[in-house]
Design an enzyme around this catalytic site. Structure first.
Site, PDB file in Angstrom:
ATOM      1  N   TRP A   1       0.829  -1.216   0.000  1.00  0.00           N
ATOM      2  CA  TRP A   1       0.000   0.000   0.000  1.00  0.00           C
ATOM      3  C   TRP A   1       0.858   1.258   0.000  1.00  0.00           C
ATOM      4  O   TRP A   1       0.373   2.351  -0.252  1.00  0.00           O
ATOM      5  CB  TRP A   1      -0.924   0.024   1.229  1.00  0.00           C
ATOM      6  CG  TRP A   1      -0.199   0.292   2.537  1.00  0.00           C
ATOM      7  CD1 TRP A   1       0.888  -0.377   3.012  1.00  0.00           C
ATOM      8  CD2 TRP A   1      -0.496   1.302   3.507  1.00  0.00           C
ATOM      9  NE1 TRP A   1       1.267   0.144   4.233  1.00  0.00           N
ATOM     10  CE2 TRP A   1       0.441   1.177   4.564  1.00  0.00           C
ATOM     11  CE3 TRP A   1      -1.468   2.287   3.606  1.00  0.00           C
ATOM     12  CZ2 TRP A   1       0.438   2.007   5.691  1.00  0.00           C
ATOM     13  CZ3 TRP A   1      -1.475   3.106   4.732  1.00  0.00           C
ATOM     14  CH2 TRP A   1      -0.515   2.968   5.751  1.00  0.00           C
ATOM     15  N   ASP A   2       2.125   1.083   0.296  1.00  0.00           N
ATOM     16  CA  ASP A   2       3.077   2.193   0.258  1.00  0.00           C
ATOM     17  C   ASP A   2       2.897   2.991  -1.043  1.00  0.00           C
ATOM     18  O   ASP A   2       3.031   4.213  -1.067  1.00  0.00           O
ATOM     19  CB  ASP A   2       4.517   1.669   0.303  1.00  0.00           C
ATOM     20  CG  ASP A   2       4.822   0.775   1.501  1.00  0.00           C
ATOM     21  OD1 ASP A   2       3.916   0.057   1.951  1.00  0.00           O
ATOM     22  OD2 ASP A   2       5.979   0.789   1.969  1.00  0.00           O
TER      23      ASP A   2
ATOM     24  N   GLU B   1       0.731  -2.027  12.527  1.00  0.00           N
ATOM     25  CA  GLU B   1       0.971  -3.473  12.597  1.00  0.00           C
ATOM     26  C   GLU B   1       1.289  -3.972  14.004  1.00  0.00           C
ATOM     27  O   GLU B   1       1.628  -5.132  14.181  1.00  0.00           O
ATOM     28  CB  GLU B   1       2.089  -3.860  11.628  1.00  0.00           C
ATOM     29  CG  GLU B   1       1.684  -3.653  10.182  1.00  0.00           C
ATOM     30  CD  GLU B   1       2.704  -4.185   9.181  1.00  0.00           C
ATOM     31  OE1 GLU B   1       3.801  -4.569   9.597  1.00  0.00           O
ATOM     32  OE2 GLU B   1       2.377  -4.200   7.976  1.00  0.00           O
TER      33      GLU B   1
ATOM     34  N   LYS C   1       3.013   0.907  15.961  1.00  0.00           N
ATOM     35  CA  LYS C   1       4.217   0.901  15.132  1.00  0.00           C
ATOM     36  C   LYS C   1       4.257   2.156  14.266  1.00  0.00           C
ATOM     37  O   LYS C   1       5.306   2.656  13.917  1.00  0.00           O
ATOM     38  CB  LYS C   1       4.160  -0.356  14.259  1.00  0.00           C
ATOM     39  CG  LYS C   1       5.375  -0.608  13.406  1.00  0.00           C
ATOM     40  CD  LYS C   1       5.174  -1.885  12.581  1.00  0.00           C
ATOM     41  CE  LYS C   1       6.377  -2.183  11.704  1.00  0.00           C
ATOM     42  NZ  LYS C   1       6.100  -3.268  10.738  1.00  0.00           N
ATOM     43  N   GLN C   2       3.058   2.642  13.903  1.00  0.00           N
ATOM     44  CA  GLN C   2       2.998   3.717  12.910  1.00  0.00           C
ATOM     45  C   GLN C   2       1.661   4.440  12.974  1.00  0.00           C
ATOM     46  O   GLN C   2       0.730   3.986  13.635  1.00  0.00           O
ATOM     47  CB  GLN C   2       3.185   3.116  11.526  1.00  0.00           C
ATOM     48  CG  GLN C   2       2.111   2.100  11.152  1.00  0.00           C
ATOM     49  CD  GLN C   2       2.609   1.116  10.110  1.00  0.00           C
ATOM     50  OE1 GLN C   2       2.945  -0.019  10.442  1.00  0.00           O
ATOM     51  NE2 GLN C   2       2.659   1.532   8.863  1.00  0.00           N
TER      52      GLN C   2
END
Ligand code: BGC
Length: 759
Positions: free
Chosen positions: A356-357, A486, A592-593
């Site tokens: 998806w980046d 994640e 994580k993000q």
């Protein structure tokens, strides 16, 4: 431009002394990789006798299957992963002077300098080596991977006898002893193949041309590497040799002191997509190294004119932003059949997979600078639509499509489904990129032929997998998915996913009224599309919210978990994923993000500033940024919230991630999404650009460390440049007729070539 002004303006990445440490060398192999979206050569030295790191040669989208082994395998688990493979190395040479072979184990390196020229996409190196017998040679090399001829890389390698006259042997070879990095203890890099990845089935040689043809063992993909080697500068003889490890042409010459022997290599790679690579290599040789290099440089000059960001007053960030845009542009597949992997084409991390980046991080950069590339990236998804359809069926959905979390050829490669296949948000991410593409380009033809078909199928999936939950007042809920974060997996109602689905389905419904001229296939999809259900979903989709804390909850249960004690977690335990069992992470509030915060950037106009502030403050405290996709998003939000100091700190971490190797794994490849994040940091962050209902709005803020910055934006076939200084912003429409923008909430009409300055 002379060397020092080029360095000062951030166009160069220099290396001024020889450092043989493996980690350092490998990192530079990544940073100095050259590629063109089709072919890539890592930045390794040319000499076969100096192997300090991992010399990689890759073709985008060229992979071998790697069987996935599971202790317990359940239906729908993929059988194979696809792995981008390391191919024969066409750039290799072996240099011998009076019987002494150039390597670092013997003799002395008296001078060393190397530099990546970001502006012209060339890598040059200059070395003076003294052999054990005292003979000194100067070795100069320059290479490029052609931006105009995708199959081609060119190299010039020159050897000058400095203090002696004597025999020189220069071997130009295709090295066949290459393989992929094996899996050690980092799940993010390497796989161990049981069998040879590829086999050479034919070696051809005619005069100065060598060709090896091979095939991968399982995926049965064929490749050819064709190299024409031209020696000049001194009389020489040539012979051909071949072993299991190489195919070579060996030139022997006697150099007088001060004389130079030059080798030009015209290296051509193809995957059987060329009629006659031998004639192509010879034709390239006819054109000559300098002509081909000039053509390549002209392409780059034009690319920079479309995208360059200038930052005045902060050289390290000027260098970083150019370096990042350079890698994105050179790594991206431009043919609709390939994409851009998480590591670009610079290393084997994440096995060369596309994520998806692309849609959420990289497409915005391409869309606003090189829109045709953004279209090709979406075409890649269109060209793999059928696979996404089969995948949806495999997972039990009787309608719609489900795109793979990670892939090369369109099939799912993720072996660990909680942080892989469960990230259904990939569907909404693709839909988001389609909408953004359409809003920015107004390309109706794309929507009519491809975009709407994808959008409807992407939406159909949610309509059959979500439920109206009686426990939640019949709100539309999406269960058992993983959002972007994640460290929190398999949840109900991930806020990001649900918000993006609402946006996606809302757009799909609007598209039904656009009078698109559709093909029969899409017409049938439109006819079957349950508009009423779609509208109901948009109206009732559940967005988890805590009345207690007045914040959006990342998912239904997020706030019921204990908060991870980040303050007392030792530095050497990061990234957490390398030190804790996944369940330990999943049971805590630790991210994580960016997740909620990302949704609030992408869907910016749907949330109040106060809401964004509360959410930001809450989630910033529990986010590790262990994923490189995170700091850029936090930096942009911090800027919107007026915290320039925090924003700038995030920006430095983002922009210089690979140059400073902040994640300690640049050796395995660049962090491409993060690089695109550094573009967003300038444009969405400091310039405050947002697209609302097709109109660009700006809310510029100049970091106090900078004196000015400027960048171009392409929208609807128009090109706008924006220059931001402390007391004013200048907008100039450089291409196209009138454009209406919004500056700090006020509409401004721009006309061609008229600069408008606003406070
Ligand atoms: C991130 C994902 C990302 C992947 C590839 C992971 O570490 O958590 O969001 O897609 O890296 O870049």
């Amino acid at each position: 431009m002379n060397q020092s002004s080029a360095t000062a303006s951030g166009w160069l990445l220099p290396e001024t002394s020889l450092n043989e440490a493996t980690e350092h060398y490998r990192k530079n192999e990544t940073l100095m990789a050259l590629c063109n979206g089709y072919l890539s050569l890592r930045g390794s030295f040319e000499e076969e006798t100096i192997q300090l790191g991992h010399a990689g040669t890759y073709m985008n989208g060229f992979y071998e299957f790697h069987p996935l082994h599971y202790g317990e395998k359940f239906p729908g688990y993929p059988d194979n992963s696809q792995v981008m493979i390391n191919l024969p190395d066409p750039k290799s040479v072996i240099l011998t002077i009076n019987g002494q072979t150039f390597s670092l184990d013997q003799g002395k390196v008296l001078h060393f300098e190397r530099q990546l020229d970001i502006q012209t996409a060339t890598l040059t190196r200059s070395v003076i080596w003294e052999a054990p017998n005292g003979n000194q040679v100067q070795i100069d090399s320059v290479r490029f991977v052609s931006a105009t001829q995708k199959h081609l890389a060119g190299m010039q390698y020159q050897v000058k006898a400095l203090n002696f006259s004597g025999a020189i042997t220069l071997e130009s070879l295709i090295a066949l002893n290459r393989t992929n990095i094996s899996r050690a203890d980092d799940p993010r890099i390497g796989v161990t193949f049981d069998d040879a990845i590829w086999r050479i089935h034919n070696v051809y040689h005619a005069e100065q041309v060598l060709q090896v043809s091979g095939k991968t063992s399982k995926s049965q993909l064929e490749f050819r590497c064709t190299v024409s080697s031209v020696f000049s500068g001194a009389p020489h003889t040539i012979e051909f040799t071949q072993t299991d490890n190489k195919a070579s042409l060996i030139a022997k010459a006697t150099l007088q002191q001060g004389e130079t022997l030059t080798l030009h290599k015209y290296m051509c790679y193809d995957r059987m997509d060329m009629d006659n690579p031998v004639s192509f290599a010879l034709a390239m040789q006819q054109q000559g190294f300098n002509t081909l290099l000039a053509e390549h440089q002209a392409w780059w000059a034009n690319a920079w004119a479309q995208m360059d960001i200038q930052i005045e007053g902060a050289q390290p960030l000027q260098q970083a932003i150019r370096f990042n845009m350079f890698h994105l542009t050179q790594s991206v597949g431009k043919d609709g059949q390939t994409n851009i992997s998480a590591k670009g084409m610079t290393g084997e991390g994440y096995e060369g997979h596309y994520f998806w980046d692309t849609e959420i991080y990289m497409i915005p950069f391409f869309l606003y600078t090189q829109p045709e590339i953004a279209k090709q990236l979406l075409m890649f998804r269109y060209n793999t639509l059928e696979k996404a359809r089969s995948r949806a069926r495999e997972l039990g959905h009787n309608k719609g499509v489900l795109y793979p979390w990670r892939t090369i050829n369109g099939d799912e490669c993720s072996a660990y489904y909680p942080a892989g296949t469960a990230q259904y948000h990939i569907n909404a991410d693709i839909a988001y990129a389609i909408q953004l593409y359409y809003n920015v380009t107004q390309d109706r033809e794309f929507m009519e032929n491809y975009g709407l078909e994808m959008l409807l199928e992407l939406s159909n999936l949610w309509m059959v997998m979500g439920v109206f939950d009686p426990e939640k007042d019949n709100a539309f809920c999406i269960q058992e998915v993983t959002g972007p974060d994640e460290y929190t997996c398999l949840v109900n109602n991930n806020f990001y996913t649900n918000s993006m689905v609402k946006h996606q389905i809302g757009f799909a419904v609007k598209c039904l009224d656009q009078n698109f001229k559709l093909n029969a296939n899409t017409q049938a999809l439109v006819a079957q599309f349950d508009k009423k259900l779609a509208e109901q979903i948009v109206d009732s989709i559940y967005l988890p919210y805590s009345e207690r804390l007045q914040i959006h909850m990342q998912d239904d249960a997020f706030l019921s978990r204990p908060v991870w004690d980040l303050a007392n977690t030792p530095r050497n335990k990061f990234p957490l994923l390398m030190h804790y069992h996944p369940l330990t992470l999943y049971r805590h509030q630790v991210c994580k993000q960016a997740d909620v915060v990302l949704a609030e950037l992408l869907l910016s106009d749907q949330f109040s500033l106060e809401q964004k502030r509360r959410d930001f403050d809450y989630y910033a405290k529990i986010t590790t940024h262990d994923s490189s996709l995170s700091t850029c998003i936090y930096g942009i939000l911090a800027c919107e919230l007026g915290d320039m100091e925090q924003s700038y700190n995030y920006y430095i971490k983002t922009a210089r991630t690979d140059l400073n190797d902040f994640h300690h794994n640049a050796k395995d490849g660049i962090h491409a999404a993060n690089m695109a994040g550094s573009w967003m940091g300038v444009v969405y962050g400091f310039a405050g650009m947002r697209l609302n209902h097709g109109v660009l709005s700006f809310a510029p803020q100049l970091p106090k460390e900078w004196t000015a910055f400027s960048f171009p934006i392409h929208i609807q076939n128009k090109k706008l440049t924006v220059r931001i200084q402390a007391d004013q912003t200048t907008y100039t429409l450089e291409q196209g007729q009138d454009l209406v923008i919004n500056h700090r909430g006020k509409p401004v009409t721009l006309t061609l070539n008229q600069s408008v300055q606003l406070a």
